[in-house]
Write an enzyme that holds these catalytic residues in place. Structure first.
Site, PDB file in Angstrom:
ATOM      1  N   ASP A 246     -26.207   6.837  47.145  1.00 53.05           N
ATOM      2  CA  ASP A 246     -24.746   7.043  46.511  1.00 53.05           C
ATOM      3  C   ASP A 246     -24.099   7.469  47.196  1.00 53.05           C
ATOM      4  O   ASP A 246     -24.364   8.500  48.119  1.00 53.05           O
ATOM      5  CB  ASP A 246     -26.005   8.060  44.840  1.00 53.05           C
ATOM      6  CG  ASP A 246     -25.019   7.956  43.866  1.00 53.05           C
ATOM      7  OD1 ASP A 246     -23.879   7.461  44.377  1.00 53.05           O
ATOM      8  OD2 ASP A 246     -25.330   8.876  42.410  1.00 53.05           O
TER       9      ASP A 246
ATOM     10  N   HIS B  61     -16.023   3.652  48.089  1.00 55.46           N
ATOM     11  CA  HIS B  61     -17.076   4.684  46.735  1.00 55.46           C
ATOM     12  C   HIS B  61     -18.445   4.142  46.842  1.00 55.46           C
ATOM     13  O   HIS B  61     -19.408   5.112  46.256  1.00 55.46           O
ATOM     14  CB  HIS B  61     -16.762   4.178  44.827  1.00 55.46           C
ATOM     15  CG  HIS B  61     -15.404   5.162  45.198  1.00 55.46           C
ATOM     16  ND1 HIS B  61     -14.274   5.891  44.491  1.00 55.46           N
ATOM     17  CD2 HIS B  61     -14.078   4.115  45.069  1.00 55.46           C
ATOM     18  CE1 HIS B  61     -13.342   5.541  44.372  1.00 55.46           C
ATOM     19  NE2 HIS B  61     -12.976   4.701  45.015  1.00 55.46           N
TER      20      HIS B  61
HETATM   21  O1  F6P Z   1     -19.590   4.671  41.714  1.00 51.41           O
HETATM   22  C1  F6P Z   1     -19.462   3.968  42.504  1.00 51.41           C
HETATM   23  C2  F6P Z   1     -18.923   2.512  42.172  1.00 51.41           C
HETATM   24  O2  F6P Z   1     -18.103   1.772  42.965  1.00 51.41           O
HETATM   25  C3  F6P Z   1     -17.292   3.415  41.117  1.00 51.41           C
HETATM   26  O3  F6P Z   1     -16.392   3.190  41.811  1.00 51.41           O
HETATM   27  C4  F6P Z   1     -17.113   1.728  40.472  1.00 51.41           C
HETATM   28  O4  F6P Z   1     -15.851   2.157  39.313  1.00 51.41           O
HETATM   29  C5  F6P Z   1     -18.730   1.921  40.128  1.00 51.41           C
HETATM   30  O5  F6P Z   1     -19.485   2.229  40.966  1.00 51.41           O
HETATM   31  C6  F6P Z   1     -18.534  -0.124  39.294  1.00 51.41           C
HETATM   32  O6  F6P Z   1     -19.152   0.108  38.108  1.00 51.41           O
HETATM   33  P1  F6P Z   1     -18.989  -1.280  37.352  1.00 51.41           P
HETATM   34  O7  F6P Z   1     -19.396  -2.604  37.620  1.00 51.41           O
HETATM   35  O8  F6P Z   1     -19.825  -0.847  35.915  1.00 51.41           O
HETATM   36  O9  F6P Z   1     -17.394  -1.058  37.113  1.00 51.41           O
END
Ligand code: F6P
Length: 492
Positions: free
Chosen positions: A403, A193
Site C-alpha cells: 500500500d 500515491h
Molecule cells: O489509494 C491510492 C490511489 O492511487 C489514490 O490516490 C486514488 O485516489 C485511488 O488510488 C484511485 O482509486 P479509484 O480507481 O477508485 O479512483
C-alpha cells in the site's frame, strides 16, 4: 506565489444526472482538497460552502476527468469548460472536467492504469499466466497516451506563465513529460500515491512502455512518493533507464539535460477535523446501532475498499485461524469487516469481491451459533459508520499486500474512544511511520497475523492507550496542508 494547477483522474466533485436532466453535485473528501485550501487560503472545510471571504493565496485550477454520465453532462454544460460549483468551495480552486471519449477513458483507466500499472506497483500478478501483453495491450496503451495528452493540453492551455502544476498518480505518468514539451516555462511536480515496483517486477512491463512511464515522470521537476521505500524503488528503476543518471545522495535523476528531484512526502491526517467529524450525531447514531449488534464483545475492525491489494481474504483466513487456535475467543469477539465496492468494471475485482463474500460466509457458517454472529460484513460505503467502527474498535486490522500509505491505519487511532491495538502489514507505507506502536505482520503469513490479532486482543488497557497516543501523534504529524505545501516548495 504563482498560479497552482492540480491534475488528477478522480476530481474533487462528481455529478449524478436525474431523468429530468437535473444535475446533482457531490463533493468528495480527500487530503488534496484541504492541502490545496491551505495553499490558496480558501476555506476548504467539510461542507465546502463559500463564506464570501476572498482567498488571499494564488489562483488554483483543478483538472480532472469526467468519470460517469453525470460528470460528462456537467462538463458539456460548463461555460468555458469550468464547472459551476453551485457556491461550493473546493480548496479555493476552479474545476475543469475533461470529457474524454468513453472508450479512450475506459482503456486508459481500466486496462492500463488499474489492470496494468496498479498491478505492477502492488505486485498483484499471478505470473504464470499474467500479465500477457499483445496487440490489444498496444491499443490500450494508445488510449492511455491520448488520455494523458488530454490532460497535458488542458493544463498547457490554462496555465499562467511560470505556474506550478501538481500532477497526481499512476493514471497520469506520461502527462509531466507531455506538459513540459508543451510548456517549458511551468514548474511541474508529479506525485505517486501508490508504492513503486522493484526493478525485477517493473520489468514485467514491455520495455518500451516501462521506459515511457519513467520518462513521463522524469518530465517533472520533482517526483514525490509517500515513503522512502517507494522513492528508492523508483530510483532503482531509473538507474536501468538508458540515458538516465541517478544521484542517490542528492536524490536526483538527470536525463537529457533535465534534472528531476525525487522526494518523500508522507501524508497524514488532519486530527482536529477528523475528531470533529467523528463527534457528529450521525456517527453517534451508527455507534449505537453497532453497539447493539456487538454487545460487550471485543471488536476487531477492518475498513477497506474491496481491492486486491488490501488482502481481505487472507485477513479473514487469519480471523478463522484465531478462532481455531484460540477457541476461548469464540462467543467473545466479533469481526466487523467493511469492504466497500471498488473498480467493478474489472473482472478481477468482481471475482475478488465474491471471494471476500464467500470467505466471510464460511466463517459465519463454521463458527456462528444462535447467540453469536462471529462476523459482520458490510459492503455499502458509509463514512460515518466507518468512523463509528474506528471509535469502538479494540483491534484494527490493516494487512495490505502492499500500500502506498494506508490512511485507515492512521485514522482509527486518532478517533478511538478507548485505545485500539493496530495489527499492521509491514508492506504498507504507513508502517515506516507507525512501526514503533503497531504490531507488524508479514501480510502473506496468515498464522502470524492470527497470532498478532490474539496478542492485540490480550493487550493490557494501559499498553493499548499508550500505543494509541503514539499512533495518533505519528498519524497527525504530517497533515495534508503540509504534505501539499512541501511538494510545491520542492519546485522552488
Ligand atoms: O489509494 C491510492 C490511489 O492511487 C489514490 O490516490 C486514488 O485516489 C485511488 O488510488 C484511485 O482509486 P479509484 O480507481 O477508485 O479512483
Amino acid at each position: 506565489m504563482s498560479q497552482v494547477l492540480v491534475a488528477s483522474n478522480r476530481g474533487p466533485v462528481s455529478f449524478s444526472l436525474s431523468g429530468d436532466g437535473t444535475l446533482t453535485m457531490r463533493r468528495g473528501g480527500g487530503g488534496l482538497v484541504s492541502g490545496l485550501a491551505a495553499v490558496t487560503g480558501g476555506p476548504g472545510q467539510a461542507d465546502g460552502r463559500r463564506s464570501g471571504a476572498a482567498q488571499d493565496g494564488p489562483e488554483a485550477l483543478w483538472v480532472c476527468a469526467a468519470l460517469g454520465d453525470g460528470d460528462r453532462e456537467a462538463a458539456r454544460r460548463a461555460p468555458d469548460g469550468r464547472l459551476d460549483l453551485d457556491g461550493h468551495d473546493i480548496g479555493g480552486a476552479a474545476v475543469r472536467m475533461l470529457d474524454i471519449p468513453a472508450a479512450t477513458f475506459h482503456r486508459a483507466y481500466n486496462a492500463v492504469a488499474n489492470a496494468t500499472l496498479w498491478f505492477v506497483h502492488h505486485l498483484l500478478y499471478d505470473t504464470p499466466s499474467m500479465p500477457h501483453f499483445d496487440a490489444r495491450s498496444r491499443r490500450d496503451w494508445q488510449s492511455y497516451e491520448a488520455y494523458n495528452a488530454a490532460f497535458a493540453d488542458a493544463l498547457a492551455r490554462d496555465a499562467a506563465a511560470g505556474a506550478k502544476a501538481a500532477i497526481q498518480d499512476y493514471h497520469l505518468s506520461l502527462a509531466p513529460r507531455m506538459l513540459r514539451d508543451r510548456r517549458p516555462d511551468l514548474k511541474i511536480a508529479h506525485f505517486s500515491h501508490t508504492p513503486w515496483a522493484p526493478p525485477e517486477y517493473y520489468r514485467l512491463l514491455p520495455d518500451d512502455l516501462g521506459e515511457r512511464v519513467l520518462d513521463g515522470i522524469l518530465g517533472a521537476d520533482h517526483a514525490g512518493f509517500l515513503a522512502e521505500r517507494w522513492a528508492q524503488a523508483f530510483l532503482d528503476c531509473c538507474a536501468l533507464l538508458p540515458g538516465a543518471k541517478v544521484d542517490r545522495v542528492a536524490g536526483t535523476v538527470t536525463r537529457g539535460g533535465h534534472v528531476t528531484t525525487v522526494g518523500v512526502h508522507g501524508l497524514g491526517i488532519d486530527g482536529d477535523a477528523l475528531r470533529r467529524r467523528a463527534a457528529e450525531p450521525d456517527v453517534a447514531a451508527r455507534l449505537e446501532a453497532l453497539r447493539a449488534q456487538v454487545g460487550d464483545r471485543r471488536l476487531i475492525v477492518r475498513v477497506d475498499r474491496t481491492e486486491l491489494s488490501k488482502n481481505i481474504v487472507r485477513g479473514l483466513a487469519a480471523y478463522r485461524e484465531l478462532l481455531v487456535n484460540h477457541p476461548e475467543w469464540r462467543g467473545r469477539v466479533v469481526h466487523l469487516v467493511f469492504a466497500y465496492p471498488s473498480r467493478y468494471d474489472l473482472p478481477e475485482y468482481r471475482e475478488y469481491t465474491e471471494a471476500v463474500r464467500e470467505a466471510a460466509a464460511r466463517i459465519t457458517e463454521e463458527f456462528g451459533t444462535p447467540g453469536w454472529n462471529p462476523l459482520i460484513l458490510q459492503v455499502n460505503d458509509d463514512f460515518p459508520r466507518s468512523l463509528a467502527a474506528y471509535r469502538m474498535a479494540d483491534v484494527l486490522l490493516v494487512n495490505p499486500i502492499r500500500d502506498g500509505m494506508n490512511l485507515v491505519a492512521k485514522e482509527a487511532p486518532v478517533v478511538s474512544d478507548n485505545g485500539c491495538a493496530l495489527v499492521l502489514s509491514r508492506e504498507a507505507g504507513a508502517a515506516a511511520e507507525l512501526a514503533d506502536h503497531a504490531l507488524l505482520v508479514n501480510p502473506y503469513d496468515v498464522s502470524q497475523t492470527a497470532e498478532a490479532i490474539h496478542r492485540a486482543l490480550l493487550m493490557p488497557r494501559e499498553e493499548c492507550a499508550a500505543r494509541r497516543e503514539g499512533l495518533a501523534a505519528a498519524a497527525t504529524a504530517l497533515p495534508p496542508r503540509q504534505w501539499f505545501a512541501d511538494q510545491l516548495a520542492a519546485l522552488d
